[in-house]
Design an enzyme around this catalytic site. Structure first.
Site, PDB file in Angstrom:
ATOM      1  N   ARG A 101      46.692 -17.528  11.957  1.00  0.00           N
ATOM      2  CA  ARG A 101      45.836 -16.455  12.481  1.00  0.00           C
ATOM      3  C   ARG A 101      45.409 -15.491  11.379  1.00  0.00           C
ATOM      4  NH1 ARG A 101      49.229 -11.565  13.952  1.00  0.00           N
ATOM      5  NH2 ARG A 101      48.140 -11.145  15.894  1.00  0.00           N
TER       6      ARG A 101
ATOM      7  N   TRP B 256      51.178  -7.472   0.508  1.00  0.00           N
ATOM      8  CA  TRP B 256      52.409  -7.911  -0.181  1.00  0.00           C
ATOM      9  C   TRP B 256      52.568  -9.419  -0.215  1.00  0.00           C
ATOM     10  CZ3 TRP B 256      58.110  -7.570   1.613  1.00  0.00           C
ATOM     11  CH2 TRP B 256      58.260  -7.852   2.965  1.00  0.00           C
ATOM     12  N   ASP B 257      52.023 -10.120   0.792  1.00  0.00           N
ATOM     13  CA  ASP B 257      52.029 -11.594   0.758  1.00  0.00           C
ATOM     14  C   ASP B 257      51.474 -12.117  -0.568  1.00  0.00           C
ATOM     15  OD1 ASP B 257      51.816 -12.924   3.954  1.00  0.00           O
ATOM     16  OD2 ASP B 257      51.766 -10.760   3.650  1.00  0.00           O
TER      17      ASP B 257
ATOM     18  N   ASN C 102      46.750  -2.681   4.348  1.00  0.00           N
ATOM     19  CA  ASN C 102      47.675  -3.701   4.821  1.00  0.00           C
ATOM     20  C   ASN C 102      47.083  -5.120   4.628  1.00  0.00           C
ATOM     21  OD1 ASN C 102      49.485  -3.832   7.969  1.00  0.00           O
ATOM     22  ND2 ASN C 102      48.871  -5.549   6.745  1.00  0.00           N
TER      23      ASN C 102
ATOM     24  N   SER D 139      48.927   0.992   4.418  1.00  0.00           N
ATOM     25  CA  SER D 139      49.040   0.083   3.288  1.00  0.00           C
ATOM     26  C   SER D 139      50.116  -0.952   3.597  1.00  0.00           C
ATOM     27  CB  SER D 139      49.356   0.873   2.018  1.00  0.00           C
ATOM     28  OG  SER D 139      49.285   0.029   0.884  1.00  0.00           O
TER      29      SER D 139
ATOM     30  N   PRO E   9      44.335  -1.856  16.494  1.00  0.00           N
ATOM     31  CA  PRO E   9      43.276  -2.684  17.085  1.00  0.00           C
ATOM     32  C   PRO E   9      43.677  -4.153  17.238  1.00  0.00           C
ATOM     33  CG  PRO E   9      42.331  -1.151  15.522  1.00  0.00           C
ATOM     34  CD  PRO E   9      43.820  -0.992  15.409  1.00  0.00           C
ATOM     35  N   GLU E  10      44.418  -4.706  16.255  1.00  0.00           N
ATOM     36  CA  GLU E  10      44.753  -6.131  16.305  1.00  0.00           C
ATOM     37  C   GLU E  10      45.883  -6.429  17.288  1.00  0.00           C
ATOM     38  OE1 GLU E  10      47.811  -4.650  13.391  1.00  0.00           O
ATOM     39  OE2 GLU E  10      45.846  -4.036  14.128  1.00  0.00           O
TER      40      GLU E  10
ATOM     41  N   ASP F  52      57.157  -5.927  10.534  1.00  0.00           N
ATOM     42  CA  ASP F  52      56.715  -5.562  11.879  1.00  0.00           C
ATOM     43  C   ASP F  52      57.088  -6.687  12.851  1.00  0.00           C
ATOM     44  OD1 ASP F  52      54.943  -6.942  10.210  1.00  0.00           O
ATOM     45  OD2 ASP F  52      53.146  -6.090  11.102  1.00  0.00           O
TER      46      ASP F  52
ATOM     47  N   GLU G 287      55.515 -19.331   8.193  1.00  0.00           N
ATOM     48  CA  GLU G 287      55.694 -17.973   7.650  1.00  0.00           C
ATOM     49  C   GLU G 287      57.144 -17.518   7.716  1.00  0.00           C
ATOM     50  OE1 GLU G 287      54.048 -14.837  10.042  1.00  0.00           O
ATOM     51  OE2 GLU G 287      54.501 -15.904  11.888  1.00  0.00           O
TER      52      GLU G 287
ATOM     53  N   GLU H 225      55.346 -10.675  18.094  1.00  0.00           N
ATOM     54  CA  GLU H 225      54.143 -10.447  18.905  1.00  0.00           C
ATOM     55  C   GLU H 225      53.228 -11.660  19.021  1.00  0.00           C
ATOM     56  OE1 GLU H 225      52.828  -6.045  18.320  1.00  0.00           O
ATOM     57  OE2 GLU H 225      52.814  -6.980  16.352  1.00  0.00           O
TER      58      GLU H 225
END
Length: 536
Positions: A125, A132-133, A169, A179, A244-245, A278, A471, A486
């Site tokens: 997605r 940071w990825d 972010n 961020s 929003p996401e 998160d 991931e 989520e």
């Protein structure tokens, strides 16, 4: 809020067919015609008419600097692991994206922020880059000898700092309020060490400084300890409203708290997203019900990892300025780093337990729960006494972390959040493995290797079963794709691939693909050491 899609992110990633004003006008007319309660079918039809499917604004991109067999593959002794590493190297071609020019011509129609250079996305997605990825992605790309891809990604980040004063972010407008863990200076160090391109450093040094200023100005907090006050940093996003996401999830969650607490809940969720974790029990501990996401209080915590990342960045800035012959700035950053080291030692370090701990600003105490982030200062090189590395090994043993055979758990609490047990994440493995590997003690370095071996076998085993990298991984029984949180677990996957390549490069002559997992209880360590000694 109509939940037309399972994942709220899908809608905010769709681009507009015409101008926002025209779409809004049509929407208002439709709403008025139905007395503000539009039937689902007509809403669906409206969205299909006015929005494009996700990903239309990106073109697939095969990096020009991708080549067949990078050098590091030769270091891998195990034939199965070498073949797998070749497949991981192939995945970069699938994760490459470049933006269509219309994003530049009509920015108001897209949630993507225009970036000039193509880039590698995490996957699934996540069809935009993340802050940071990208550090672990870049580590992997450099092993794949894809230097110009890395430079382009770095330049995109520097451009974002020039435009917005910080790196969001991820590469979407809805991420601009926050961020993510600040690794830009480290990315630059990685690139410059690899290429010796000092002129690029010279051009960018002012931008690197402004990114660190963003954290100083907006995320600093004063902590009093032992009669002294110290400056440390926290994650903090002072903007209300749902993300929003994850709009409907945040709105629904807010219905579970009193109306007066809703804006605050949303700011804490955004701060949790800024942390990269998160979400996690790390941010729930000390809340009214530490198993519920509505108890989140990210901004009340001074995190070990954030301060270690900033401490590392200050050290690197001092080194950069010295290299560029600017002694004044070099001294400024050296002083900032030593102040932070003193603050981390006074506020976060616990001599008895042999680790650093997040500090709770409201309770004025450390959170003594286990998280791999508690050892980030080792990885970041932010400690003054070399003996702390071996104390950290004892800390891992005391918490029985070495009995986990498939990876290091994210925490020892199972809250159903994705940054908690039983999930394990690539960057957190790296924090511990490379931290321990800095030790002078053969035993501590052997544990670092065994942890690397466990993680590689988990990744390899799951890949052998599913032909995918994930991931996160569930390490509870045998290693599987992770869960919780989520959204469904995502395939790809940028940072997982990057770390796998790094470990295969570092330990390629020792790692094996075999099924025998190493449990690292004390009795096994002796055997492991003996075997390792005999092999050498």
């Amino acid at each position: 809020m109509a939940k037309l899609y399972q994942d709220d992110k899908q809608f905010v990633d769709m681009s507009l067919v015409t101008s926002p004003d025209e779409v809004l006008q049509s929407f208002n007319e439709l709403a008025a015609a139905h007395n503000h309660s539009i039937p689902r079918g007509q809403l669906q039809e409206f969205v299909q008419r006015h929005f494009q499917p996700v990903g239309q604004e990106l073109d697939p991109w095969v990096p020009e600097d991708w080549k067949d067999s990078p050098q590091f593959l030769q270091k891998i002794s195990d034939a199965k692991l070498r073949a797998w590493a070749e497949q991981l190297h192939q995945i970069w071609k699938r994760l490459g994206k470049k933006m269509k020019p219309e994003i530049l011509s009509y920015p108001e129609r897209f949630s993507l922020i225009y970036s000039e250079h193509p880039f590698i996305v995490p996957g699934g997605r996540f069809v935009e880059f993340y802050y940071w990825d990208s550090y672990w992605v870049m580590e992997g790309l450099l092993l794949s000898e894809m230097v110009s891809t890395v430079k382009g990604m770095l330049q995109n980040f520097l451009d974002l700092v020039e435009t917005y004063g910080h790196i969001p972010n991820g590469g979407r407008v809805y991420y601009l309020q926050r961020s993510q863990p600040p690794l830009l200076t480290l990315m630059m160090d990685l690139y410059v060490t690899h290429t010796q391109n000092v002129s690029f450093l010279q051009e960018s040094i002012g931008t690197l400084a402004s990114e660190l200023d963003f954290w100083t100005v907006n995320r600093t907090v004063i902590v009093n300890s032992g009669g002294r006050s110290y400056n440390l940093n926290r994650y903090y996003v002072p903007y209300g409203g749902p993300r929003p996401e994850s709009y409907s999830k945040d709105a629904d969650l807010a219905n579970t708290v009193p109306e007066g607490d809703r804006e605050n809940l949303w700011t804490e969720l955004k701060a949790g997203a800024e942390s990269g974790w998160d979400f996690s029990s790390r941010w729930l501990v000390g809340g009214p019900n530490p198993d519920l996401l509505s108890s989140i209080r990210t901004s009340k915590i001074v995190p070990v990892d954030l301060n270690a990342f900033l401490c590392q960045a200050e050290g690197l800035m001092s080194k950069f300025y010295s290299r560029l012959g600017n002694d004044t700035e070099a001294t400024k950053y050296r002083n900032l780093q030593s102040q932070r080291l003193a603050a981390m030692e006074a506020v976060l370090w616990d001599e008895q337990k042999g680790a650093w701990f997040d500090y709770d600003l409201e309770k004025r105490e450390k959170n003594l729960e286990f998280y791999p982030s508690n050892l980030t200062p080792l990885w970041a090189g932010c400690f003054s006494d070399p003996s702390v590395i071996d104390k950290a090994l004892k800390y891992l043993e005391d918490n029985q972390i070495l009995t986990y055979q498939y990876g290091i758990p994210t925490s020892l609490r199972n809250t159903g959040q994705q940054w908690d047990s039983p999930n394990a994440w690539a960057p957190l493995q790296d924090l511990v493995i490379r931290g321990l590997a800095k030790s002078d003690s053969p035993r501590t370095r052997e544990v670092a290797f065994q942890l690397a071996q466990n993680w590689i076998r988990t990744n390899f085993k799951v890949y052998s079963q599913t032909s995918a990298m994930y991931e996160k991984y569930d390490i509870s029984n045998g290693g599987h794709p992770g869960g919780g949180g989520e959204y469904e677990v995502q395939e790809g996957f940028g940072w997982t691939n990057g770390l796998a390549l790094m470990l295969l490069d570092r330990y390629g002559d020792q790692l094996t693909s075999g099924t025998q997992m190493a449990s690292l209880g004390p009795h096994c360590l002796v055997a492991a050491l003996l075997t390792s000694f005999l092999l050498h």
